[in-house]
Structures are given as C-alpha cells and as structure tokens.
Design a protein around this motif. Structure first.
Motif, PDB file in Angstrom:
ATOM      1  N   THR A  99      -4.104  -0.609  -9.973  1.00 50.02           N
ATOM      2  CA  THR A  99      -3.836  -0.394  -8.546  1.00 50.02           C
ATOM      3  C   THR A  99      -3.559   1.075  -8.234  1.00 50.02           C
ATOM      4  N   TYR A 150     -10.969  -2.026  -3.692  1.00 49.19           N
ATOM      5  CA  TYR A 150     -11.355  -0.709  -4.169  1.00 49.19           C
ATOM      6  C   TYR A 150     -12.799  -0.466  -3.780  1.00 49.19           C
ATOM      7  N   MET A 172      -9.880  -6.414  -9.023  1.00 49.15           N
ATOM      8  CA  MET A 172     -10.771  -5.914  -7.985  1.00 49.15           C
ATOM      9  C   MET A 172     -11.759  -6.994  -7.564  1.00 49.15           C
ATOM     10  N   SER A 199     -11.399   4.372  -0.360  1.00 47.54           N
ATOM     11  CA  SER A 199     -10.279   4.224  -1.289  1.00 47.54           C
ATOM     12  C   SER A 199      -9.688   5.559  -1.710  1.00 47.54           C
ATOM     13  N   HIS A 254      -1.525  -0.350 -13.495  1.00 46.73           N
ATOM     14  CA  HIS A 254      -0.989  -1.369 -12.585  1.00 46.73           C
ATOM     15  C   HIS A 254       0.420  -0.951 -12.193  1.00 46.73           C
ATOM     16  N   HIS A 312      -3.187   5.328  -4.625  1.00 43.24           N
ATOM     17  CA  HIS A 312      -2.949   3.899  -4.796  1.00 43.24           C
ATOM     18  C   HIS A 312      -4.006   3.121  -4.035  1.00 43.24           C
ATOM     19  N   VAL A 334      -7.583  -6.595  -5.295  1.00 49.49           N
ATOM     20  CA  VAL A 334      -7.428  -5.164  -5.050  1.00 49.49           C
ATOM     21  C   VAL A 334      -8.687  -4.694  -4.340  1.00 49.49           C
ATOM     22  N   PHE A 349      -3.338  -3.705  -2.455  1.00 51.30           N
ATOM     23  CA  PHE A 349      -3.262  -4.947  -3.216  1.00 51.30           C
ATOM     24  C   PHE A 349      -2.954  -6.057  -2.208  1.00 51.30           C
ATOM     25  N   PRO A 360      -3.273  -8.273 -10.539  1.00 49.32           N
ATOM     26  CA  PRO A 360      -4.348  -7.821  -9.642  1.00 49.32           C
ATOM     27  C   PRO A 360      -5.709  -7.853 -10.312  1.00 49.32           C
ATOM     28  N   TYR A 384       0.850  -1.197   0.000  1.00 47.71           N
ATOM     29  CA  TYR A 384       0.000   0.000   0.000  1.00 47.71           C
ATOM     30  C   TYR A 384       0.884   1.246   0.000  1.00 47.71           C
TER      31      TYR A 384
END
Length: 585
Positions: free
Chosen positions: A426, A458, A418, A477, A438, A482, A456, A485, A416, A227
């Motif tokens: 991301t 979000y 969501m 978020s 990403h 960012h 991810v 993940f 990744p 993160y």
C-alpha cells in the motif's frame, strides 16, 4: 468400539493424498505477495536445510520454496528466527540466470548475475552478456516482499522482465539457480552443497490473476477507504484532480485521511464534496485530530481524540443495522517501534473502555469497530500482534489485556491486494531505498461484520480498459506515495450477507487457502467467519468431511464448483439450515 471415522476414510485418504502430493501439472502458482502464506501450501520445498547449522545471528535456514508466473519469480524462505528483512541483517541472495559458473559473481559454485543484499536494500548486477557491474536498488528488479514487519518466514518476488542496468535483462534463459547466505561470521547457507538450487521457469501453463471489481458487491455494502495523502498534496501542485478521480472511482461512504496537516476537517469535507456526491438526504461531515481526518457521508454522532489519532461514532444504521466506531490512526514512522506500541496501547485502552459499561464511552454490544490508517507497521511484529489480540504492552499505564472482538476472539487485519496484480503493498516510492510495503491497514471486529470486498486501487497496474471505465489516468496513483486501500463491510446474517459454499476463509475465492483455513479451524479452534460457508457438503455440520470436499473442489476437475448462495439468511439447500444457526454468523 465402533470406528466413528469409518464413513470418512475414503475422504481422509483423499485428504492425505492432496496434502502430501505436490502439484505436478505446473510450477506456476497463483502466489500473492501479501504476507498470507496459505497459497504456498501446495508448493513443495525446493530445498530443506539441516537445523542447527546457523550462526550467532540466530538465522538458521530451514526451507526454501520457489514458484513463478509470467511476471515474477516467487520465493518463500524460512529463516528459523524473526528477521526484519529490509534492515539489521546480513542476508544475501545470489541468482545465476545464465547457468554459467564462469560468468557473474562467483559464490558457492555458481556465477551470479544478481547479488541482492537484503539488509542493505541494494545489490550488484553483473550482466550475462558482459559489461560493467552496476549497483542497483529495488526498483531495478521490481523486488517485493511480505510481511513488512519482522517474521521468521518471508515471501519474495523479483520481476522477470526487468532490465537492471536499463539495457540488459536479468533473466536470459528458462533455468536459474540460486544461493541464500547469512554473511555474518560463520553464517548459514542454503543449500549447503556447492552449485546452488536449480529451478526451471514456466513448467506447465501460465496462471492468471482474478480481477477485483471496483464497485460494491451489493449496493447496501458500507464502503471505507484509508488514504495517506502525503503532506496536504490534494491542495498542492495541481494534484487535486488525481485524488478526485480516484475517490470518485471508489465512491466511499467513509474516508480516513492522514497527513492533512495544514487544512481543517471542514476543508477536507469541502474537497470530498466536490469529488463525490453525498447522495439524497445525506451530506458530508468531518472530524479531526492532528493530521488524521475522518470524512463521512453519514452523521457523526460523537468523536474522541486518542492521543494523536481520532475516533468517531458514525450512524451507519441504514447499512450495518447499527452505528460503527471508526478509528483513524497515523502511527509513528520508521525505527520508532516503542512509539507505535505506545499509541496502539492507547487505542486498545479506548476499545476496552468502549466495550465495558461506564467510562469515557460505552457502545452497544456488537457495535462494529474498524481501526484504519497508515499504521507504519515495520520493524518488530509486537505492535501489530497487540492490536489484533488485545495484548497491551504497558499494563501499568493502559490497564489490563482484553479480548478485543465481541465474541472473545482476535480482531482481523484485512490483507490488501491490487485489483489486477497479485501484490499487497500500500506504499511505494521508487526513489526510496525501501521497497514497497504494507503500511496502511484495516483491522475489524469480524465477528459482527463481514468484509465482502477489499482492494488497493493502484492505477499503474490496471488495464487501460479498466482505467477508462473508472475515469482514471495511468499516473493518478502518483498523487501520493501511499495507495488508497478500500474495504466494504456488511453485517453477518443481515442485509443479505453473501457467501460462497466452500469459501471457508470468506475472501470470495475458492482456492487452497480455504482448505488450510478449514484444517486450522478444526484442529486449532481457529474461528471462521461463517461456518455455513465452510460446510462444503452442506449437511449442517462443519467437520473433516467438509475439508475433504473443499480440497477436492480445488484439485479435481471432475467436480463442479460449489454454487454461490445469495444469503446467509436464506440457504435453500439440503440441510435446511441457514447461516444464523452457527455462532458468529
């Protein structure tokens, strides 16, 4: 000579039919914009362009594929050369949404309501219902693409419900047509003939999106999160509760933070401790180099600085059966390809040293390692390729190339996605000219650890019910540009490693990508994580017959889905074998 393929001929015929025949039941496909192009394999090209008609720019269009779902129009485009899609090109995409050549921007025999200039990261919207032309940016049309690094093939998405000028829709009917042009002098165009490529939306039933659960698949899985928290934001402007709710919902064991510049690892530990209980007999610990902080609920046995990045050996024995080496990295941003390559060379030098007796650090054979963080991988693909393959760019300064995984294979970048949207970015900032990408990575030694779940988180794209169940708010978020993940780890063949029969790529889903993975493994020696999962017919051998079964399950409603098995170490199936009989499990 006896025909040793005789028993497989019906299966081979079925395989050929499945690979050669487009899906006729619908034009809607489960496309995920993540850089993995396997989900396009069942989409036939809408147009194939002749080779050799490109210009001095090097771009020579080869093929375009189109698909859609209820939210997006998806396009895959083959460019014939490596292109960085968001700059340093003169590519333009023209979309005619009212099928009227007399309205919109006239080009190549169509009237385009949208002119989207990829290299400029902007475009013009000329609404079908009339009105002034508007200069627009990616957020106005929900433009998405992958991969974020340069490539010869890209996948794109444009939102179907957007109002580019705030009042008038981009899509006004069920049929559209489009043109791609390289607007360099004498550049290529697809299609070559006037009139564009015509595509009809919503043929067949709509497709859904599988929801990824937030909790662990098994309580014994080790959970990590990377993160980038945007300039110490947890301590600024009342943003702390947003970060706290997200980390509480994730419940990580190890956190890799970036952009904590003005607070220490100890302060990061205190903040995480206030959000996520460490658990009985555990306590949060932290190490740091520059803005990179590793916070772990397990003991940190040793740590090292790798330039501006940090590595930690963490005692994960209770979950993984061994300690794990975690590298938290924040590579240089933007146009600094050389800086990213230099830091990746340093990381690879450290990993080679850790894999070799003596030197700065020596790890036990089979020690899992995970490179995580905001790697800022944009521009040239070379730095990412180096990290995965062990191909050091500056061998004079950082020593020889090496095979980075313990079994001599490449490392794996976990792509990744969501939890409730088939998107793999991301990083997102709707006020930036750059569209979402990403940038945050997990790169793992997948010969020794499986990755049973990743996602991810979000909140903006989660259902209200899922947010409420996790204690999240819609705008959590927005705490950073960012997005966290999340990755779960589990040792192969230990701790009850779960697998799904026919899930050849080990992503937890049964789809066309498993057949593609199986074909690649058979004919290019591409390694697979668990060959017993690829053993679709469960006869103890992974061969072409298994690929036929995998694809048949994907395309035939007459076959029941392959059953999940609870453990690679206990396969109560006809072959009498378990996952441990295959190398790498």
């Amino acid at each position: 000579m006896k025909n040793r393929f005789g028993p497989l001929l019906p299966g081979i015929a079925l395989l050929g039919l499945l690979l050669a025949t487009p899906r006729l039941e619908a034009d809607q496909f489960e496309i995920t914009i993540d850089g993995n192009l396997a989900d396009w394999s069942s989409v036939s090209p809408s147009v194939v362009d002749p080779t050799g008609d490109g210009s001095g720019s090097g771009i020579d269009f080869e093929a375009v594929r189109v698909a859609d779902d209820d939210l997006f129009l998806f396009i895959q485009i083959e460019l014939g050369t490596m292109v960085q899609l968001d700059e340093q090109n003169n590519l333009a995409f023209y979309l005619d949404t009212d099928m009227n050549a007399a309205t919109g921007i006239p080009v190549a025999g169509i009237g385009a309501e949208l002119e989207w200039r990829l290299g400029d990261r902007n475009g013009d919207f000329d609404p079908a219902g009339g009105g002034p032309t508007s200069l627009i940016f990616h957020d106005a049309i929900r433009f998405r693409s992958a991969p974020t690094v340069g490539a010869a093939v890209h996948e794109l998405a444009i939102g179907r419900t957007t109002l580019p000028n705030g009042t008038q829709p981009l899509f006004v009917g069920p049929t559209v047509r489009f043109v791609f042009r390289d607007e360099s002098g004498g550049g290529d165009q697809v299609p070559d003939a006037a009139g564009g490529v015509t595509y009809t939306l919503d043929v067949g039933g709509p497709v859904g999106t599988s929801t990824i659960a937030l909790d662990r698949d098994l309580a014994s899985d080790l959970r990590m999160v990377t993160y980038n928290v945007l300039n110490d934001s947890p301590w600024n402007g009342g943003q702390g509760p947003r970060f706290g709710r997200q980390l509480a919902a994730i419940d990580p064991d190890i956190v890799c933070f970036q952009e904590i510049y003005n607070h220490s690892a100890g302060e990061a530990v205190a903040l995480v401790s206030s959000w996520v209980p460490a658990g009985a007999g555990l306590g949060w610990n932290g190490v740091e180099t520059n803005d990179c902080k590793i916070v772990s609920r397990f003991p940190i046995l040793a740590s090292w600085s790798i330039g501006g990045n940090v590595a930690a050996l963490i005692d994960t024995t209770t979950l993984l059966g061994s300690s794990a080496l975690v590298i938290c990295a924040h590579l240089p941003c933007c146009a600094n390809d050389a800086g990213r390559q230099s830091e990746i060379d340093e990381i690879l030098e450290f990993l080679r040293d850790a894999k070799t007796a003596g030197g700065t650090v020596t790890l036990a054979a089979g020690t899992p390692w995970i490179v995580s963080g905001d790697l800022n991988l944009v521009g040239l693909p070379g730095p990412l390729d180096s990290l995965l393959t062990g191909d050091i760019d500056d061998n004079v300064a950082h020593g020889p190339d090496f095979l980075p995984d313990w079994d001599g294979s490449d490392l794996r970048s976990v792509l990744p996605r969501m939890t409730e949207l088939r998107m793999g970015y991301t990083w997102r900032s709707d006020t930036s000219s750059f569209w979402p990408g990403h940038l945050d990575y997990f790169v793992v030694s997948d010969s020794v650890v499986a990755t049973p779940r990743s996602y991810v988180l979000y909140t903006m794209e989660m259902s209200a019910a899922a947010r409420a169940a996790a204690g999240l708010l819609p705008d959590d978020s927005l705490a950073s540009d960012h997005i966290p993940f999340v990755l779960d780890l589990r040792p192969w063949g230990a701790g009850g490693t779960s697998f799904l029969r026919s899930d050849c790529n080990g992503d937890g889903f049964l789809d066309i990508s498993d057949g593609v993975q199986g074909l690649l493994a058979l004919f290019t020696a591409l390694p697979v994580g668990c060959p017993d999962a690829c053993d679709g017919n469960d006869d103890g051998v992974f061969d072409l017959a298994d690929v036929v079964v995998i694809l048949a399950h994907r395309f035939s409603s007459g076959l029941s889905p392959p059953a999940p098995f609870p453990s690679c170490g206990g396969d109560p199936t006809p072959d009498g074998l378990d996952c441990s009989v295959f190398p790498g499990c």
